[in-house]
Design a protein around this motif. Structure first.
Motif, PDB file in Angstrom:
ATOM      1  N   ARG A   1      12.215 -15.391  20.087  1.00 45.10           N
ATOM      2  CA  ARG A   1      11.253 -16.214  19.358  1.00 45.10           C
ATOM      3  C   ARG A   1      11.574 -17.693  19.507  1.00 45.10           C
ATOM      4  O   ARG A   1      10.673 -18.524  19.693  1.00 45.10           O
ATOM      5  N   GLU A   2      12.849 -18.065  19.433  1.00 48.65           N
ATOM      6  CA  GLU A   2      13.228 -19.467  19.586  1.00 48.65           C
ATOM      7  C   GLU A   2      12.862 -19.984  20.971  1.00 48.65           C
ATOM      8  O   GLU A   2      12.429 -21.135  21.120  1.00 48.65           O
ATOM      9  N   GLN A   3      13.002 -19.143  21.988  1.00 46.25           N
ATOM     10  CA  GLN A   3      12.639 -19.565  23.345  1.00 46.25           C
ATOM     11  C   GLN A   3      11.125 -19.713  23.494  1.00 46.25           C
ATOM     12  O   GLN A   3      10.656 -20.625  24.179  1.00 46.25           O
ATOM     13  N   ILE A   4      10.359 -18.824  22.864  1.00 46.97           N
ATOM     14  CA  ILE A   4       8.901 -18.935  22.925  1.00 46.97           C
ATOM     15  C   ILE A   4       8.437 -20.190  22.184  1.00 46.97           C
ATOM     16  O   ILE A   4       7.528 -20.902  22.637  1.00 46.97           O
TER      17      ILE A   4
ATOM     18  N   HIS B   1       5.317 -16.672  13.836  1.00 46.13           N
ATOM     19  CA  HIS B   1       5.607 -17.513  12.676  1.00 46.13           C
ATOM     20  C   HIS B   1       6.794 -16.993  11.858  1.00 46.13           C
ATOM     21  O   HIS B   1       6.968 -17.374  10.704  1.00 46.13           O
ATOM     22  N   GLY B   2       7.578 -16.116  12.480  1.00 46.24           N
ATOM     23  CA  GLY B   2       8.847 -15.707  11.886  1.00 46.24           C
ATOM     24  C   GLY B   2       8.768 -14.657  10.814  1.00 46.24           C
ATOM     25  O   GLY B   2       9.683 -14.529   9.997  1.00 46.24           O
ATOM     26  N   ARG B   3       7.691 -13.861  10.790  1.00 45.63           N
ATOM     27  CA  ARG B   3       7.562 -12.812   9.780  1.00 45.63           C
ATOM     28  C   ARG B   3       7.644 -11.435  10.430  1.00 45.63           C
ATOM     29  O   ARG B   3       7.269 -11.273  11.598  1.00 45.63           O
ATOM     30  N   ASP B   4       8.111 -10.438   9.668  1.00 40.40           N
ATOM     31  CA  ASP B   4       8.210  -9.076  10.199  1.00 40.40           C
ATOM     32  C   ASP B   4       7.090  -8.179   9.699  1.00 40.40           C
ATOM     33  O   ASP B   4       7.132  -6.969   9.842  1.00 40.40           O
ATOM     34  N   HIS B   5       6.062  -8.780   9.073  1.00 39.88           N
ATOM     35  CA  HIS B   5       4.923  -8.021   8.586  1.00 39.88           C
ATOM     36  C   HIS B   5       3.664  -8.879   8.717  1.00 39.88           C
ATOM     37  O   HIS B   5       3.733 -10.103   8.757  1.00 39.88           O
ATOM     38  N   VAL B   6       2.529  -8.208   8.786  1.00 39.95           N
ATOM     39  CA  VAL B   6       1.241  -8.891   8.960  1.00 39.95           C
ATOM     40  C   VAL B   6       0.614  -9.165   7.597  1.00 39.95           C
ATOM     41  O   VAL B   6       0.593  -8.292   6.726  1.00 39.95           O
ATOM     42  N   SER B   7       0.090 -10.367   7.428  1.00 37.72           N
ATOM     43  CA  SER B   7      -0.622 -10.743   6.213  1.00 37.72           C
ATOM     44  C   SER B   7      -2.109 -10.927   6.539  1.00 37.72           C
ATOM     45  O   SER B   7      -2.487 -11.051   7.713  1.00 37.72           O
TER      46      SER B   7
END
Length: 323
Positions: free
Chosen positions: A4-7, A274-280
């Motif tokens: 994620r940091e690379q993306i 956006h750094g979350r492990d679930h969808v809102s």
């Protein structure tokens, strides 16, 4: 760095070169992370070509550009069998076309006739091409970015609905604001003066990063109420009368199941990005326009009133309740 940091670093590099188009950059990266293809629509000079070239320059990849014109043939895209002569060990050998690349720019795709546009279908959907009865596999990292101009429709061949549906996202590009325009002018002036090459170039981001990111995106959780919310949004395009008089007058044909799958996949990628492990619900709403605008067919009444697909989706998101 984590995938994620690379993306995110890749996004920062692209935004530094494609000024004032942060949304476009993000959606292109989401398309790549979802192993999809994108249709980018905008007026000339808005850096559509520059966007994918910048992506290729910062990501370990092979870039190919196809300039579509009315005289392009399908074999100009896929490649063809070349005759080597009677004395050759193999009389025919397959010569790869420009589609055999990681990032393929299909520039002004609506200027090519239907037969040529159709040549992209198998490549986009199956990641392979078939020539003379033989199947040739495309690279594992593969994305088509097709561009089209919303004006100057003379001499063009509009994409049929079936082919539009093959694109994961339809991204629209608008003019930058005044501050971004000033920054663009200074950036290009600096590049012309050779200042862009000053200093050491950052390391190229490896392809492995994209593959690792896809594995992590597959692990992003989506709760049942969010799943039902996605289905309800799509159902609203198929039964618009149930969601208000406006939608009933505006929508002629609703979204296909590909739209449901696109919303599910891209919303999970958006949450991961956006750094979350679930969808809102906000993740679904953030990608709904780009995932659905090219899958809607509006009525003549809507077109006559100047209603756009984006306005229809806005109304749809207002009417459909979050479960």
């Amino acid at each position: 760095m984590t995938p994620r940091e690379q993306i995110v670093e890749l996004q920062h590099r692209m935004s530094a070169s494609i000024i004032g188009q942060e949304h476009v950059v993000q959606q292109l990266l989401l398309t790549l992370l979802c192993d999809g293809n994108a249709l980018l629509e905008g007026l000339p000079g808005l850096a559509k070509t520059r966007a994918i070239k910048t992506l290729s320059e910062n990501l370990e990849s092979e870039f190919s550009r196809i300039q579509f014109t009315p005289d392009v043939l399908p074999s100009d895209i896929t490649g063809a069998e070349i005759y080597l002569g009677e004395e050759a060990a193999e009389r025919f050998v397959f010569q790869n076309g420009p589609i055999f690349a990681n990032l393929v720019l299909a520039d002004e795709i609506n200027r090519a006739p239907a037969k040529v546009q159709a040549a992209l279908l198998e490549a986009m959907e199956e990641h392979q091409v078939t020539v003379s009865g033989k199947t040739h596999t495309l690279p594992e990292l593969f994305m088509v970015l097709a561009t089209q101009n919303p004006v100057e429709q003379e001499g063009t061949y509009p994409l049929p609905e079936a082919q539009m549906d093959r694109f994961l996202m339809h991204i629209t590009m608008t003019h930058p604001d005044d501050a971004s325009e000033l920054a663009i002018m200074r950036l290009v002036r600096g590049e012309s003066a050779g200042n862009a090459d000053a200093g050491e170039r950052p390391a190229i981001i490896p392809q492995r990063t994209v593959f690792d990111a896809r594995i992590e995106i597959d692990q992003v959780q989506i709760a049942e109420p969010i799943e039902k919310y996605i289905v309800a949004i799509v159902a609203g395009t198929r039964r618009p009368q149930a969601f208000g008089e406006k939608l009933g007058r505006w929508i002629q044909v609703g979204v296909s199941p590909r739209g449901t799958l696109a919303l599910d996949k891209v919303s999970r990628a958006h949450a991961w990005y956006h750094g979350r492990d679930h969808v809102s619900p906000e993740d679904v709403q953030a990608v709904a326009h780009d995932c659905l605008r090219h899958r809607l067919m509006l009525t003549y009444e809507a077109s006559a009133d100047g209603v756009t697909p984006d306005q229809v989706i806005d109304e749809l998101l207002t009417q459909v309740a979050v479960a």
